[in-house]
Design an enzyme around this catalytic site. Structure first.
Site, PDB file in Angstrom:
ATOM      1  N   GLU A  82       0.818  -1.215   0.000  1.00  0.00           N
ATOM      2  CA  GLU A  82       0.000   0.000   0.000  1.00  0.00           C
ATOM      3  C   GLU A  82       0.852   1.266   0.000  1.00  0.00           C
ATOM      4  O   GLU A  82       0.763   2.106   0.891  1.00  0.00           O
ATOM      5  CB  GLU A  82      -0.965  -0.034   1.181  1.00  0.00           C
ATOM      6  CG  GLU A  82      -1.947  -1.214   1.068  1.00  0.00           C
ATOM      7  CD  GLU A  82      -2.914  -1.306   2.231  1.00  0.00           C
ATOM      8  OE1 GLU A  82      -2.598  -0.817   3.335  1.00  0.00           O
ATOM      9  OE2 GLU A  82      -4.010  -1.861   2.039  1.00  0.00           O
TER      10      GLU A  82
ATOM     11  N   PRO B  12       8.069   3.133   6.171  1.00  0.00           N
ATOM     12  CA  PRO B  12       7.530   1.783   5.956  1.00  0.00           C
ATOM     13  C   PRO B  12       6.128   1.648   6.527  1.00  0.00           C
ATOM     14  O   PRO B  12       5.799   2.221   7.564  1.00  0.00           O
ATOM     15  CB  PRO B  12       8.519   0.888   6.704  1.00  0.00           C
ATOM     16  CG  PRO B  12       9.097   1.768   7.771  1.00  0.00           C
ATOM     17  CD  PRO B  12       9.152   3.143   7.176  1.00  0.00           C
TER      18      PRO B  12
ATOM     19  N   HIS C  66     -18.272  -9.627   5.848  1.00  0.00           N
ATOM     20  CA  HIS C  66     -16.932  -9.084   6.057  1.00  0.00           C
ATOM     21  C   HIS C  66     -16.231  -9.882   7.144  1.00  0.00           C
ATOM     22  O   HIS C  66     -16.761 -10.048   8.244  1.00  0.00           O
ATOM     23  CB  HIS C  66     -16.984  -7.608   6.461  1.00  0.00           C
ATOM     24  CG  HIS C  66     -15.628  -6.996   6.625  1.00  0.00           C
ATOM     25  ND1 HIS C  66     -15.211  -6.364   7.769  1.00  0.00           N
ATOM     26  CD2 HIS C  66     -14.570  -6.944   5.771  1.00  0.00           C
ATOM     27  CE1 HIS C  66     -13.973  -5.932   7.616  1.00  0.00           C
ATOM     28  NE2 HIS C  66     -13.558  -6.277   6.420  1.00  0.00           N
ATOM     29  N   HIS C  67     -15.039 -10.396   6.823  1.00  0.00           N
ATOM     30  CA  HIS C  67     -14.196 -11.122   7.775  1.00  0.00           C
ATOM     31  C   HIS C  67     -12.866 -10.393   7.900  1.00  0.00           C
ATOM     32  O   HIS C  67     -11.958 -10.582   7.075  1.00  0.00           O
ATOM     33  CB  HIS C  67     -13.933 -12.555   7.307  1.00  0.00           C
ATOM     34  CG  HIS C  67     -15.116 -13.447   7.362  1.00  0.00           C
ATOM     35  ND1 HIS C  67     -15.183 -14.651   6.668  1.00  0.00           N
ATOM     36  CD2 HIS C  67     -16.292 -13.344   8.034  1.00  0.00           C
ATOM     37  CE1 HIS C  67     -16.347 -15.229   6.904  1.00  0.00           C
ATOM     38  NE2 HIS C  67     -17.033 -14.454   7.728  1.00  0.00           N
ATOM     39  N   GLU C  68     -12.725  -9.526   8.882  1.00  0.00           N
ATOM     40  CA  GLU C  68     -11.428  -8.943   9.199  1.00  0.00           C
ATOM     41  C   GLU C  68     -10.729  -9.861  10.185  1.00  0.00           C
ATOM     42  O   GLU C  68     -11.277 -10.186  11.240  1.00  0.00           O
ATOM     43  CB  GLU C  68     -11.583  -7.543   9.784  1.00  0.00           C
ATOM     44  CG  GLU C  68     -10.284  -6.924  10.263  1.00  0.00           C
ATOM     45  CD  GLU C  68      -9.199  -6.906   9.189  1.00  0.00           C
ATOM     46  OE1 GLU C  68      -8.142  -7.545   9.392  1.00  0.00           O
ATOM     47  OE2 GLU C  68      -9.418  -6.273   8.137  1.00  0.00           O
TER      48      GLU C  68
ATOM     49  N   GLU D  76      -5.477  -6.731   1.813  1.00  0.00           N
ATOM     50  CA  GLU D  76      -4.174  -6.954   2.456  1.00  0.00           C
ATOM     51  C   GLU D  76      -3.602  -8.331   2.110  1.00  0.00           C
ATOM     52  O   GLU D  76      -2.900  -8.956   2.910  1.00  0.00           O
ATOM     53  CB  GLU D  76      -4.245  -6.793   3.977  1.00  0.00           C
ATOM     54  CG  GLU D  76      -4.564  -5.392   4.443  1.00  0.00           C
ATOM     55  CD  GLU D  76      -6.064  -5.122   4.442  1.00  0.00           C
ATOM     56  OE1 GLU D  76      -6.458  -3.975   4.146  1.00  0.00           O
ATOM     57  OE2 GLU D  76      -6.836  -6.049   4.737  1.00  0.00           O
TER      58      GLU D  76
ATOM     59  N   GLU E 173      -7.304  -6.492  -2.976  1.00  0.00           N
ATOM     60  CA  GLU E 173      -6.833  -5.113  -2.830  1.00  0.00           C
ATOM     61  C   GLU E 173      -5.356  -5.099  -3.201  1.00  0.00           C
ATOM     62  O   GLU E 173      -4.999  -4.787  -4.312  1.00  0.00           O
ATOM     63  CB  GLU E 173      -7.074  -4.623  -1.415  1.00  0.00           C
ATOM     64  CG  GLU E 173      -6.696  -3.171  -1.198  1.00  0.00           C
ATOM     65  CD  GLU E 173      -6.750  -2.779   0.259  1.00  0.00           C
ATOM     66  OE1 GLU E 173      -7.143  -1.640   0.549  1.00  0.00           O
ATOM     67  OE2 GLU E 173      -6.375  -3.605   1.122  1.00  0.00           O
TER      68      GLU E 173
ATOM     69  N   GLU F 129      -9.217   4.493  -0.332  1.00  0.00           N
ATOM     70  CA  GLU F 129      -9.439   4.919   1.049  1.00  0.00           C
ATOM     71  C   GLU F 129      -8.291   5.740   1.609  1.00  0.00           C
ATOM     72  O   GLU F 129      -8.470   6.504   2.561  1.00  0.00           O
ATOM     73  CB  GLU F 129      -9.705   3.708   1.959  1.00  0.00           C
ATOM     74  CG  GLU F 129      -8.496   2.882   2.322  1.00  0.00           C
ATOM     75  CD  GLU F 129      -8.194   1.782   1.315  1.00  0.00           C
ATOM     76  OE1 GLU F 129      -7.392   0.890   1.632  1.00  0.00           O
ATOM     77  OE2 GLU F 129      -8.773   1.816   0.206  1.00  0.00           O
TER      78      GLU F 129
END
Length: 704
Positions: free
Chosen positions: A174, A192, A410-412, A481, A499, A505
């Site tokens: 990212e 970083p 959604h599974h974070e 991620e 992603e 975002e």
């Protein structure tokens, strides 16, 4: 129809008869040629040419093994074969209706010169737009289990090319892109995100442009049971050497013969649009084994998401109290009054989706655990099945079904992948029981098992295993991620998007993405597969949502460019990312988002230059409708487009969503204009792109 032509030729003697001084071996197709040779020291090397121009000068190949002699020392050639293949196949979804897979394959069989004389094959495939090659370790008596410590793979370039690069962070993609000469690659001053990169280490896909006008893209295909490839840049010789993401033990990969590595890929062309049109990486992946795919549905969606990024709502239900996952007292938490994933708010999104023909609604922050997940490196944060007290799973399932809308789970994981793997089967069962057919997964933070990296072998296997597990349940997945894609959506067509790059975002809570960012992504990150970039932001100035916390923040594009991204940044899963009220204020511009397709029969790259501009035209799946997206960097541009891709004799109406005359990304980003024009295949369109702007065009047939 599948058409395959195979021609096998014995080019270097019978296998077993070593050829220590064998003549170079060549494979070619059209302008691209590859030559394999052994160096005087017995090391395998290769070169790549495009016409009369060198692309890769003699570069070393080899595998370094741990604790035993590897394939990085003296080798002997014991045989080779050449095979020609030409087939056509149809993707489940994609940018085109059918794909030609045409290549010449050269396989070389090598053996260690010294005892125990283990064997290694290197397979090269030469396409009209580049090459792919991989190492294959056959089944053999003296090598069963082995550990890869590294590769000796090199990409020695012909000069100090312009490069579009991000740091070789093992845990995050990212970053904004740096454009520099290879001699200037240095990430020492870049903050970083996860893992501090070595100053001269960069990630793939790496996009390059030579001084004499060759466009070269270096990446990999079919990343399975192996760590991701990074590249170390020699800023003096302009050579690139492979760097494999290490495991927690420091080794790269633990393997068992027979086994092969991913393909290393080099796409080359003398024009930028040809790079974007390449299907080389996709062709190097295995076909899907799924026999029934009608449940896989490319789609648009809205969701409870952007309002958290603009500080209008929160993921967490409470601001106090961090209960352990085993607790049954979640109702005791004091609500903060800002929780976005509440039943009433989700119904609002469902109503908006149903009204506007949008198939899905994503809901983030619906499940317990968000009070206690960030930066704690905690093993058990989420169980993926327990909702907050204000989120009624059964009621929302019934409500969405009645409106003809599907909820997206959604599974974070918060990086705790061991926890997710233990609970994944139960979580997927919960999904199917409550009508969820798609899930967005997330891996924010440091990985558990501790010491593993997002891009290492352990996590690569997790991502692929998750895609396969979900395919067996007929669930579509969008991974955030994750390791960057390598064309595996051919094998797992339910893996709709990832992603794995700096998305939209970042404009909400950081320095943002520079206007050139979206003109680079298709040449880098998207070479391996679709990206969930979350376009469609209409309220460009974010202070209107929360003046105190969003002061000075904005998206670094014009509104018209946000529309164009639905065409230039390919994905079969496209989010209308803004809040419903932002779209309700501008229904005329929102019409393009409602209309634009997400699955295509044809794609034409009309104009492109990495870091500067891209203009793409796509034909909707099964329809006589075309959509055009044109975007630019920080410079305003005028473009004249020939519409000769339209069906001759057919009349169309083009609706042009363009930047306003006074528009610019920084001073007046929400200025736009809409006009209509009758066109046919002989027509041209004139587009004026503002600084950081763009244009979106829908072209629909009309009767005479």
């Amino acid at each position: 129809m599948r058409k395959v032509l195979l021609l096998c030729l014995l080019t270097a003697g019978l296998r077993g008869a070593a050829q220590p001084t064998a003549a170079p071996l060549t494979a070619r197709l059209d302008k691209v040629s590859l030559t394999f040779a052994l160096s005087p020291a017995g090391q395998p090397t290769y070169t790549v040419s495009y016409g009369q121009r060198a692309v890769i000068t003699p570069s070393r190949l080899g595998l370094e093994l741990a604790g035993t002699p590897g394939f990085d020392g003296q080798l002997q050639l014991i045989g080779s074969e050449v095979k020609d293949a030409d087939e056509t196949w149809q993707p489940v979804w994609g940018e085109v209706k059918s794909i030609r897979n045409h290549y010449q394959q050269l396989t070389v069989h090598l053996r260690q010169a010294q005892a125990p004389g283990r064997q290694l094959d290197i397979v090269f495939r030469v396409f009209a737009d580049g090459v792919g090659f991989r190492y294959e370790v056959p089944r053999q008596k003296d090598l069963t289990y082995f550990t890869v410590q590294g590769e000796k793979t090199e990409f020695n370039l012909t000069g100090n090319h312009k490069a579009f690069w991000i740091p070789g962070d093992y845990d995050s993609n990212e970053y904004t892109y740096t454009t520099s000469k290879l001699s200037e690659v240095n990430s020492a001053d870049i903050t970083p995100i996860q893992e501090k990169s070595a100053p001269n280490r960069v990630q793939t896909p790496l996009m390059l442009k030579s001084d004499d006008g060759l466009y070269v893209n270096i990446h990999e295909a079919a990343l399975v049971n192996y760590p991701a490839l990074m590249l170390n840049v020699d800023t003096k010789t302009f050579g690139l050497t492979s760097q494999l993401v290490p495991s927690a033990t420091g080794a790269a990969a633990y393997l068992q013969a027979p086994e092969h590595t991913p393909w290393r890929t080099v796409v080359v062309a003398d024009n930028a649009p040809a790079v974007l049109a390449s299907k080389l990486i996709l062709n190097l992946n295995e076909p899907t084994t799924l026999t029934e795919t009608s449940w896989i549905k490319p789609q648009k969606f809205v969701g409870v998401w952007w309002e958290m990024h603009v500080n209008k709502a929160s993921w967490n239900y409470s601001d106090t109290g961090n209960l352990k996952l085993a607790s049954t007292d979640w109702n005791a938490l004091k609500p903060n009054g800002r929780h976005g994933a509440n039943t009433a708010n989700v119904k609002r999104y469902i109503d908006f989706a149903a009204k506007n023909g949008i198939e899905g609604v994503l809901v983030e922050g619906w499940n317990v655990g968000w009070e206690d997940w960030a930066n704690n490196w905690k093993e058990e944060v989420f169980d993926f099945v327990t909702p907050y007290p204000d989120f009624n799973v059964a009621e929302l399932q019934q409500y969405a079904t009645g409106k003809g809308v599907k909820l997206i789970m959604h599974h974070e994981t918060s990086g705790s992948v061991t926890n997710y793997e233990r609970r994944q089967d139960r979580a997927l069962t919960f999904m199917k029981e409550h009508g969820y057919d798609a899930v967005k997964t997330g891996y924010v933070g440091r990985i558990i098992p501790r010491g593993e990296h997002h891009d290492g072998q352990w996590m690569v296997n997790h991502f692929n295993r998750t895609a396969e597990n979900m395919a067996q349940r007929q669930i579509m997945v969008d991974m955030h991620e994750s390791v960057r894609p390598t064309g595996l959506h051919r094998t797992y067509p339910n893996w709709l998007a990832s992603e794995a790059a700096r998305g939209n975002e970042f404009n909400a809570w950081s320095t943002g993405n520079p206007p050139e960012h979206e003109t680079i992504l298709p040449f880098t990150r998207l070479m391996g597969g679709p990206m969930d970039y979350t376009p469609g932001i209409f309220q460009i100035k974010l202070e209107d949502w929360n003046p105190a916390q969003n002061k000075g923040r904005q998206v670094h594009t014009t509104l018209a460019k946000q529309l164009a991204l639905y065409v230039t940044l390919y994905s079969p899963l496209q989010m209308a990312a803004d809040l419903p009220e932002a779209y309700e204020k501008r229904p005329d511009a929102f019409q393009f988002i409602k209309d634009v397709a997400v699955d295509w029969d044809d794609t034409r790259i009309l104009a492109a230059e990495p870091g500067d501009y891209i203009t793409t035209a796509r034909k909707a799946k099964g329809k006589e409708e075309w959509y055009v997206g044109a975007i630019t960097d920080e410079n305003a541009r005028a473009q004249t487009l020939k519409l000769d891709f339209l069906t001759p004799g057919q009349r169309y109406e083009a609706t042009i969503y363009a930047d306003g005359k006074d528009a610019s990304w920084d001073k007046n980003p929400m200025s736009y204009q809409i006009r209509k024009q009758k066109v046919d295949s002989k027509s041209t369109l004139k587009l004026q792109l503002a600084a950081g702007g763009g244009a979106a065009v829908s072209i629909k047939p009309v009767s005479r």
